[in-house]
Design a protein around this motif. Sequence first.
Motif, PDB file in Angstrom:
ATOM      1  N   VAL A  42       0.822  -1.216   0.000  1.00  0.00           N
ATOM      2  CA  VAL A  42       0.000   0.000   0.000  1.00  0.00           C
ATOM      3  C   VAL A  42       0.857   1.268   0.000  1.00  0.00           C
ATOM      4  CG1 VAL A  42      -2.023  -1.068   1.060  1.00  0.00           C
ATOM      5  CG2 VAL A  42      -0.236  -0.127   2.529  1.00  0.00           C
ATOM      6  N   LYS A  67       2.395   4.667  -1.030  1.00  0.00           N
ATOM      7  CA  LYS A  67       1.859   5.819  -1.773  1.00  0.00           C
ATOM      8  C   LYS A  67       0.361   5.728  -2.010  1.00  0.00           C
ATOM      9  CE  LYS A  67       5.923   7.692  -4.104  1.00  0.00           C
ATOM     10  NZ  LYS A  67       6.515   8.100  -5.403  1.00  0.00           N
ATOM     11  N   ASN A  68      -0.339   4.989  -1.187  1.00  0.00           N
ATOM     12  CA  ASN A  68      -1.792   4.873  -1.316  1.00  0.00           C
ATOM     13  C   ASN A  68      -2.399   5.322   0.008  1.00  0.00           C
ATOM     14  OD1 ASN A  68      -4.265   4.311  -2.383  1.00  0.00           O
ATOM     15  ND2 ASN A  68      -3.874   2.148  -2.778  1.00  0.00           N
ATOM     16  N   SER A 118      -8.616   6.050  -1.067  1.00  0.00           N
ATOM     17  CA  SER A 118      -8.054   5.166  -2.096  1.00  0.00           C
ATOM     18  C   SER A 118      -7.412   3.941  -1.462  1.00  0.00           C
ATOM     19  CB  SER A 118      -7.016   5.926  -2.930  1.00  0.00           C
ATOM     20  OG  SER A 118      -6.351   5.064  -3.830  1.00  0.00           O
ATOM     21  N   CYS A 119      -6.698   4.154  -0.371  1.00  0.00           N
ATOM     22  CA  CYS A 119      -6.072   3.028   0.322  1.00  0.00           C
ATOM     23  C   CYS A 119      -7.130   2.110   0.921  1.00  0.00           C
ATOM     24  CB  CYS A 119      -5.132   3.538   1.416  1.00  0.00           C
ATOM     25  SG  CYS A 119      -4.337   2.219   2.364  1.00  0.00           S
ATOM     26  N   ALA A 133      -8.698   0.095  -1.807  1.00  0.00           N
ATOM     27  CA  ALA A 133      -7.770  -0.882  -2.375  1.00  0.00           C
ATOM     28  C   ALA A 133      -7.603  -2.084  -1.454  1.00  0.00           C
ATOM     29  CB  ALA A 133      -6.418  -0.225  -2.639  1.00  0.00           C
ATOM     30  N   ASN A 169      -0.926   5.417   6.235  1.00  0.00           N
ATOM     31  CA  ASN A 169      -2.208   4.800   5.873  1.00  0.00           C
ATOM     32  C   ASN A 169      -2.581   3.640   6.796  1.00  0.00           C
ATOM     33  OD1 ASN A 169      -0.497   2.724   4.997  1.00  0.00           O
ATOM     34  ND2 ASN A 169      -0.717   3.244   2.824  1.00  0.00           N
ATOM     35  N   LYS A 172       1.663  -3.855  -5.629  1.00  0.00           N
ATOM     36  CA  LYS A 172       0.720  -2.831  -5.188  1.00  0.00           C
ATOM     37  C   LYS A 172      -0.065  -2.288  -6.361  1.00  0.00           C
ATOM     38  CE  LYS A 172       1.951   1.417  -4.478  1.00  0.00           C
ATOM     39  NZ  LYS A 172       1.575   2.098  -5.744  1.00  0.00           N
ATOM     40  N   SER A 228      -3.851   0.479  -6.924  1.00  0.00           N
ATOM     41  CA  SER A 228      -5.081   1.058  -6.379  1.00  0.00           C
ATOM     42  C   SER A 228      -6.288   0.712  -7.239  1.00  0.00           C
ATOM     43  CB  SER A 228      -4.940   2.590  -6.279  1.00  0.00           C
ATOM     44  OG  SER A 228      -4.710   3.148  -7.571  1.00  0.00           O
TER      45      SER A 228
END
Length: 286
Positions: free
Chosen positions: A27, A29-30, A34-35, A38, A58, A241, A243
């Motif tokens: 995860v 940069k999410n 959005s995280c 995902a 996150n 990873k 998204s």
Amino acid sequence: MSLANLTLKSAAALSSGQNIPLLGFGVYKNRGDSCYSAVKAALEAGYRHIDSAVVYRNETEVGQAVQDSGIPRQELFITSKATSRYAGYDVTARVIDESLARFGFDYLDLFLIHDPYAGREKRLESWKALIHKRDEGKLKTIGVSNYGVHHLEEIKDAGLEQPAVNQIELHPWCQQRGIVEYCTKNGILLEAYSPLTRGQYLDNEVLVKIAEKHRKEPAQVLVRWALQMGYDTPAYVPLPKSSQPARIISNSQAFDFELSKDEMDALYVLDKGAEGATTWHPVNAP
């Protein structure tokens, strides 16, 4: 376990006695919604292993997605890690407690020292903090990330137990063979971050040809490569990873085909050493 019997539910045994699912979901940069979305999509697709970090910002979203999934916590494997910014015994111990609070968990399945940039003294202090938190029951397994052989040796030289995991960049263009050999000999499981090369090599002619033969996508071949490289050794646990729900599902579809010896050999010779890295490369830090 034979290669033919590998499934999304397959797991490898760690030196800690825990089992780690062979495919993880990253995860990096999410963040935010959005995280959350995902992670929910990954869990619905069958992933049971989520890899986060303090610096990713996150952990709260991961924890909420886990809670809302309805999947029993004990069926999941959740990882976090702390960078050298949080090095030192007291700071690392505090950060672990704060991490747990953000997730909303009583324990984490794996916690890693994220990088070796803090220097020998603080690295060892942080490692002692991880051992203490593990002994308190707040961590099931402890390990490191981006550690070179000399970093792993200093833990041994200090008379401390070795990490169960070393998470490093691993793919055909960055194979880090010296570190892999050391970890294999010492029972340290390897996790492969950036297994899809951040898209940098997905159009490679050799990779594309192999993918076309199997009617698969290049990314799926790279996930399969990692799984097969880990067979009969401490596993390469790839951490792809995305998204995008469709891509999350696609990345998990690497268990219904097998790469031949010739195909594995063709990918093996693509190694560029450190020049093949697609992101930071801290393994040579002093």
